[in-house]
Design a protein around this motif. Structure first.
Motif, mmCIF file in Angstrom:
data_model
loop_
_atom_site.group_PDB
_atom_site.id
_atom_site.type_symbol
_atom_site.label_atom_id
_atom_site.label_comp_id
_atom_site.label_asym_id
_atom_site.label_seq_id
_atom_site.Cartn_x
_atom_site.Cartn_y
_atom_site.Cartn_z
ATOM 1 N N HIS A 31 51.020 34.152 105.158
ATOM 2 C CA HIS A 31 52.298 34.859 105.032
ATOM 3 C C HIS A 31 53.325 34.045 104.260
ATOM 4 O O HIS A 31 54.332 34.569 103.826
ATOM 5 N N LEU A 32 53.058 32.749 104.081
ATOM 6 C CA LEU A 32 53.837 32.012 103.087
ATOM 7 C C LEU A 32 53.186 32.288 101.736
ATOM 8 O O LEU A 32 51.970 32.187 101.610
ATOM 9 N N SER A 33 53.998 32.632 100.744
ATOM 10 C CA SER A 33 53.370 33.141 99.527
ATOM 11 C C SER A 33 52.743 32.037 98.679
ATOM 12 O O SER A 33 51.907 32.298 97.846
ATOM 13 N N GLY A 34 53.152 30.779 98.896
ATOM 14 C CA GLY A 34 52.575 29.705 98.088
ATOM 15 C C GLY A 34 53.025 29.741 96.642
ATOM 16 O O GLY A 34 52.307 29.320 95.751
ATOM 17 N N THR A 35 54.234 30.264 96.420
ATOM 18 C CA THR A 35 54.772 30.263 95.058
ATOM 19 C C THR A 35 55.948 29.293 95.002
ATOM 20 O O THR A 35 56.640 29.080 95.985
ATOM 21 N N LYS A 36 56.131 28.721 93.826
ATOM 22 C CA LYS A 36 57.223 27.761 93.612
ATOM 23 C C LYS A 36 58.416 28.476 93.019
ATOM 24 O O LYS A 36 58.298 29.119 91.971
ATOM 25 N N ASP A 37 59.562 28.335 93.677
ATOM 26 C CA ASP A 37 60.770 29.027 93.230
ATOM 27 C C ASP A 37 61.157 28.700 91.789
ATOM 28 O O ASP A 37 61.642 29.555 91.066
ATOM 29 N N ASP A 38 60.969 27.461 91.390
ATOM 30 C CA ASP A 38 61.468 27.036 90.079
ATOM 31 C C ASP A 38 60.526 27.365 88.934
ATOM 32 O O ASP A 38 60.867 27.161 87.782
ATOM 33 N N LEU A 39 59.317 27.829 89.254
ATOM 34 C CA LEU A 39 58.366 28.147 88.186
ATOM 35 C C LEU A 39 58.354 29.652 87.935
ATOM 36 O O LEU A 39 58.687 30.441 88.812
ATOM 37 N N THR A 40 57.914 30.035 86.743
ATOM 38 C CA THR A 40 57.845 31.455 86.435
ATOM 39 C C THR A 40 56.585 32.054 87.065
ATOM 40 O O THR A 40 55.706 31.334 87.525
ATOM 41 N N ALA A 41 56.546 33.386 87.074
ATOM 42 C CA ALA A 41 55.410 34.066 87.693
ATOM 43 C C ALA A 41 54.106 33.639 87.027
ATOM 44 O O ALA A 41 53.106 33.379 87.714
ATOM 45 N N ILE A 42 54.113 33.550 85.708
ATOM 46 C CA ILE A 42 52.886 33.156 84.996
ATOM 47 C C ILE A 42 52.465 31.754 85.375
ATOM 48 O O ILE A 42 51.301 31.501 85.710
ATOM 49 N N GLU A 43 53.425 30.812 85.373
ATOM 50 C CA GLU A 43 53.097 29.435 85.732
ATOM 51 C C GLU A 43 52.547 29.370 87.150
ATOM 52 O O GLU A 43 51.557 28.683 87.419
ATOM 53 N N ASN A 44 53.186 30.109 88.059
ATOM 54 C CA ASN A 44 52.717 30.123 89.432
ATOM 55 C C ASN A 44 51.274 30.596 89.543
ATOM 56 O O ASN A 44 50.461 29.981 90.219
ATOM 57 N N LEU A 45 50.998 31.707 88.856
ATOM 58 C CA LEU A 45 49.654 32.269 88.957
ATOM 59 C C LEU A 45 48.622 31.327 88.345
ATOM 60 O O LEU A 45 47.550 31.108 88.920
ATOM 61 N N ARG A 46 48.967 30.756 87.200
ATOM 62 C CA ARG A 46 47.999 29.866 86.548
ATOM 63 C C ARG A 46 47.718 28.644 87.412
ATOM 64 O O ARG A 46 46.574 28.205 87.546
ATOM 65 N N ILE A 47 48.770 28.097 88.020
ATOM 66 C CA ILE A 47 48.567 26.897 88.831
ATOM 67 C C ILE A 47 47.809 27.218 90.112
ATOM 68 O O ILE A 47 46.892 26.496 90.501
ATOM 69 N N SER A 48 48.172 28.341 90.757
ATOM 70 C CA SER A 48 47.497 28.601 92.019
ATOM 71 C C SER A 48 46.034 28.955 91.790
ATOM 72 O O SER A 48 45.184 28.623 92.615
ATOM 73 N N SER A 49 45.718 29.586 90.652
ATOM 74 C CA SER A 49 44.294 29.845 90.448
ATOM 75 C C SER A 49 43.558 28.583 90.001
ATOM 76 O O SER A 49 42.388 28.398 90.334
ATOM 77 N N ALA A 50 44.270 27.687 89.293
ATOM 78 C CA ALA A 50 43.630 26.414 88.950
ATOM 79 C C ALA A 50 43.317 25.634 90.225
ATOM 80 O O ALA A 50 42.261 25.007 90.341
ATOM 81 N N LEU A 51 44.248 25.698 91.192
ATOM 82 C CA LEU A 51 43.994 25.052 92.486
ATOM 83 C C LEU A 51 42.757 25.625 93.147
ATOM 84 O O LEU A 51 41.996 24.921 93.800
ATOM 85 N N ALA A 52 42.560 26.938 92.974
ATOM 86 C CA ALA A 52 41.398 27.584 93.577
ATOM 87 C C ALA A 52 40.144 27.377 92.727
ATOM 88 O O ALA A 52 39.096 27.943 92.998
ATOM 89 N N GLY A 53 40.257 26.600 91.657
ATOM 90 C CA GLY A 53 39.082 26.263 90.867
ATOM 91 C C GLY A 53 38.830 27.195 89.696
ATOM 92 O O GLY A 53 37.803 27.102 89.044
ATOM 93 N N VAL A 54 39.773 28.112 89.415
ATOM 94 C CA VAL A 54 39.599 29.028 88.282
ATOM 95 C C VAL A 54 40.729 28.782 87.291
ATOM 96 O O VAL A 54 41.892 29.034 87.599
ATOM 97 N N GLU A 55 40.406 28.260 86.126
ATOM 98 C CA GLU A 55 41.468 28.034 85.146
ATOM 99 C C GLU A 55 41.565 29.241 84.236
ATOM 100 O O GLU A 55 40.576 29.676 83.662
ATOM 101 N N ILE A 56 42.756 29.814 84.121
ATOM 102 C CA ILE A 56 42.933 31.003 83.288
ATOM 103 C C ILE A 56 43.981 30.715 82.228
ATOM 104 O O ILE A 56 44.862 29.893 82.410
ATOM 105 N N ASP A 57 43.859 31.438 81.101
ATOM 106 C CA ASP A 57 44.856 31.231 80.047
ATOM 107 C C ASP A 57 46.004 32.218 80.241
ATOM 108 O O ASP A 57 45.966 33.083 81.116
ATOM 109 N N GLU A 58 47.015 32.066 79.383
ATOM 110 C CA GLU A 58 48.233 32.839 79.604
ATOM 111 C C GLU A 58 48.033 34.352 79.480
ATOM 112 O O GLU A 58 48.517 35.094 80.333
#
Lengths: 219, 248, 204
Positions: free
Chosen positions: C81-108
């Motif tokens: 229920h905590l979204s795990g998003t960073k307030d200071d980053l943009t939506a794209i940056e958030n998504l790219r980083i959180s999926s990289a953390l999950a082991g999937v690197e995606i481009d913009e």
């Protein structure tokens, strides 16, 4: 992955530059307070300088430890890191490295300027900077353990200092010792090698201990 | 005689075992303390260099030894608790910490009392004194961390990690302080040239060391019993115990 | 296959639940229900391996998840229920980083596509702090689109979402289940999902 974490933390630091400057100014202010309290006698200040700069660096590094994991903890990113298929120790290493780049490196760069205030000779300035360069990463690495253990606790900030400062003592001794040895006309190689050894040992063990601490704190 | 040791690793049975052992160790502690103090204060000769003041070593040396032993034992128990998830070992570690800190404090204090007549100052930045002071900081860190955590299991594990990190660091810290001290030797007094000790002095000191061990065991067992009761207050056996106590 | 046997959860002195048993096969949805404080979130955190059950065992394909470790994390996505998003980053940056953390690197472009699918078109470059609660939730849930994991563990995924977003998530879940995925979720809302097998797990 490791680089993603570093990049992210640096990006966050760039978006919130004030945090970086607070630590740096804290360092500058603490160092500048000493002449005001003990008097402007240059000979005394010169002998005190290595100790003062090093203690201030210790305090400044510690001051920023609270932020190392707490933001990630509060917004749920830390949960994601624990559930990452990557090694958690490596992630922690990345975070500690980012912490050092953001808080340690500015201190290292600022140290020569502060050393001039204390009228240190040029060679001593150089030794001071190198000793800080080797020593401050150790502060971030050991600090990561303390920050991970006190995650989410009330009064965590003060507690971190109780846990971590005694462990910083060897770095303090050899860091300031190197500068003193140089000013006394002795060699400082041994001090530097020991600082390097501390750095290597903490590079290997601290991320691992901090990762274990994170798992304990998040359970 | 085959004893099932594992039986005593459960808090409930350890509670009653500890209850039975405490009187024995109280007896030993009292007898040894009286004997040790008697030897120390009445039998041992007056030191020709240090006069009567040296007699504080009958407290000081055992306290300093205990402070170091207990930290290691605490870290070992905490480590066992962390590795094998045995609750009782972690409780032992928690119970040892205050006693260890007490002995550390006692060693520093008696050291200061000894230092005043010997060197004319309460405190010198000698390597041993400084390391002892840092040891006190480590104990305080361990206890404050455990006190700050509400969940007992997390407190156990977090305490174990900091105790183990501490135990790895103690040799490094000790060695650093030693070096730092020799670097600044001019400023301090060396403790290393202690005069050869008379046999009775040594005997008295060793008896006091054993007395300290016995005292530590008593206090630690008592504290473990309290911790067990606190942690297990919701279980059936504690409720039964309470009933029995009430009936008495 | 995810299997839990005789799970017991203890929080401090209190036992939240005991004897929880379930088996979740391919294409199965398990909905965890129960009043506030009954241990729903605790159960989900156990299932993803963040905490350990006081007693009992959780198995993934026949092996306890503790011994699987990273291998299990690679086939599982958890959104708490905590979204795990960073307030200071943009939506794209958030998504790219959180999926990289999950082991999937995606481009913009790929990240932008996923965010657009979640109804965040033209907001990808805004820092997350200016987005609404529901929009942040969408950013977090966009991770489901990019990470190709089998097991989804979702804690209140529908909280703070509007009607259209709820419909979108339901579609997403149905599609995932059809492809043989598994979902464990808690929700207070009624959901209309057609799936081969739906289990209800009620915590007292």
């Amino acid at each position: 992955m490791f680089f993603w974490i570093i990049r992210r933390d640096l990006l966050l630091a760039m978006r919130r530059r004030s945090d970086v400057f607070t630590t740096l100014f804290f360092f500058v202010i603490v160092v500048s307070l000493f002449p005001l309290s003990v008097g402007p006698e240059m000979n005394m200040l010169r002998t005190m300088a290595p100790g003062v700069v090093w203690v201030a660096a210790l305090l400044a590094a510690m001051l920023s430890l609270g932020r190392m994991f707490s933001n990630d903890y509060l917004d749920g990113t830390l949960e994601q890191m624990l559930l990452s298929p990557q090694s958690l120790s490596l992630l922690v290493l990345g975070k500690a490295l980012a912490h050092w780049l953001v808080t340690g490196v500015p201190l290292v760069l600022m140290a020569p300027v502060l050393g001039i205030q204390y009228d240190l000779p040029a060679e001593a300035l150089f030794v001071l900077t190198v000793s800080l360069l080797l020593g401050t990463p150790v502060l971030s690495l050991i600090g990561a353990i303390g920050a991970a253990l006190t995650l989410g606790l009330r009064g965590g900030g003060v507690l971190v200092s109780l846990l971590v400062l005694p462990l910083y003592i060897p770095v303090l001794i050899f860091g300031s010792g190197a500068v003193e040895a140089n000013m006394a006309g002795l060699g400082y190689d041994a001090h530097m090698s020991l600082l390097g050894a501390f750095l290597l040992v903490s590079l290997v063990f601290a991320p691992w201990a901090a990762a274990a601490s994170l798992r304990v704190s998040m359970e | 005689m085959a004893i099932n040791w594992f039986k005593y690793s459960s808090p409930a049975s350890f509670y009653s075992l500890a209850g039975k052992m405490i009187p024995i160790f109280v007896f030993l502690a009292v007898v040894l303390t009286i004997a040790g103090l008697y030897v120390g204060f009445f039998v041992a000769p007056t030191d020709f260099q240090q006069g009567e003041a040296y007699r504080i070593i009958f407290i000081h040396v055992p306290a300093a030894w205990m402070s170091m032993f207990l930290y290691v034992i605490m870290a070992v128990w905490a480590g066992i608790g962390l590795a094998f998830n045995t609750r009782l070992s972690s409780m032992m570690a928690t119970a040892i910490a205050p006693t260890g800190a007490m002995f550390t404090f006692l060693a520093l204090w008696t050291g200061a009392l000894w230092g005043k007549p010997m060197w004319g100052t309460w405190w010198v930045w000698d390597a041993r004194l400084t390391s002892e002071l840092i040891l006190l900081f480590l104990y305080i860190g361990f206890m404050s961390l455990q006190a700050a955590i509400d969940d007992p299991r997390r407190a156990d594990k977090a305490g174990a990690i900091i105790a183990l990190v501490g135990v790895v660091n103690i040799p490094i810290i000790y060695f650093s302080v030693q070096w730092w001290n020799t670097l600044h030797q001019g400023a301090s007094v060396s403790l290393n040239q202690a005069p050869a000790m008379a046999t009775t002095m040594l005997t008295g000191m060793m008896i006091m060391v054993f007395a300290s061990w016995m005292y530590s065991i008593v206090v630690i067992l008592k504290r473990v019993r309290v911790i067990i009761l606190e942690r297990e207050s919701h279980t059936a056996w504690v409720a039964e115990l309470r009933k029995k106590e009430a009936a008495r | 296959m995810l299997q839990g046997s005789d799970l017991v959860c203890v929080r401090g002195d209190r036992r939240l639940f005991k004897n929880v048993n379930f088996t979740l096969g391919a294409g199965g949805l398990m909905q965890v229900g129960g009043p506030n404080g009954s241990g729903k979130t605790s159960l989900l955190r156990m299932l993803c391996g963040l905490s350990n059950p006081a007693l009992g065992e959780i198995q993934w394909c026949g092996t306890p998840i503790q011994s699987l470790g990273d291998e299990y994390y690679a086939s599982m996505t958890y959104i708490g229920h905590l979204s795990g998003t960073k307030d200071d980053l943009t939506a794209i940056e958030n998504l790219r980083i959180s999926s990289a953390l999950a082991g999937v690197e995606i481009d913009e472009p790929k990240a932008r596509e996923a965010l657009q699918h979640m109804g965040l078109a033209s907001r990808e470059h805004l820092p997350v702090k200016v987005l609404s609660q529901g929009q942040r939730r969408r950013v977090a849930l966009a991770r489901l689109l990019v990470c190709q994991t089998t097991l989804w563990i979702l804690d209140e995924p529908l909280a703070a979402l509007d009607v259209s977003a709820v419909k979108l998530i339901q579609q997403l879940l149905e599609q995932h289940l059809e492809q043989g995925g598994m979902v464990v979720m808690t929700t207070h809302q009624e959901i209309e999902i057609t799936a081969a097998s739906i289990t209800q797990l009620q915590l007292a």
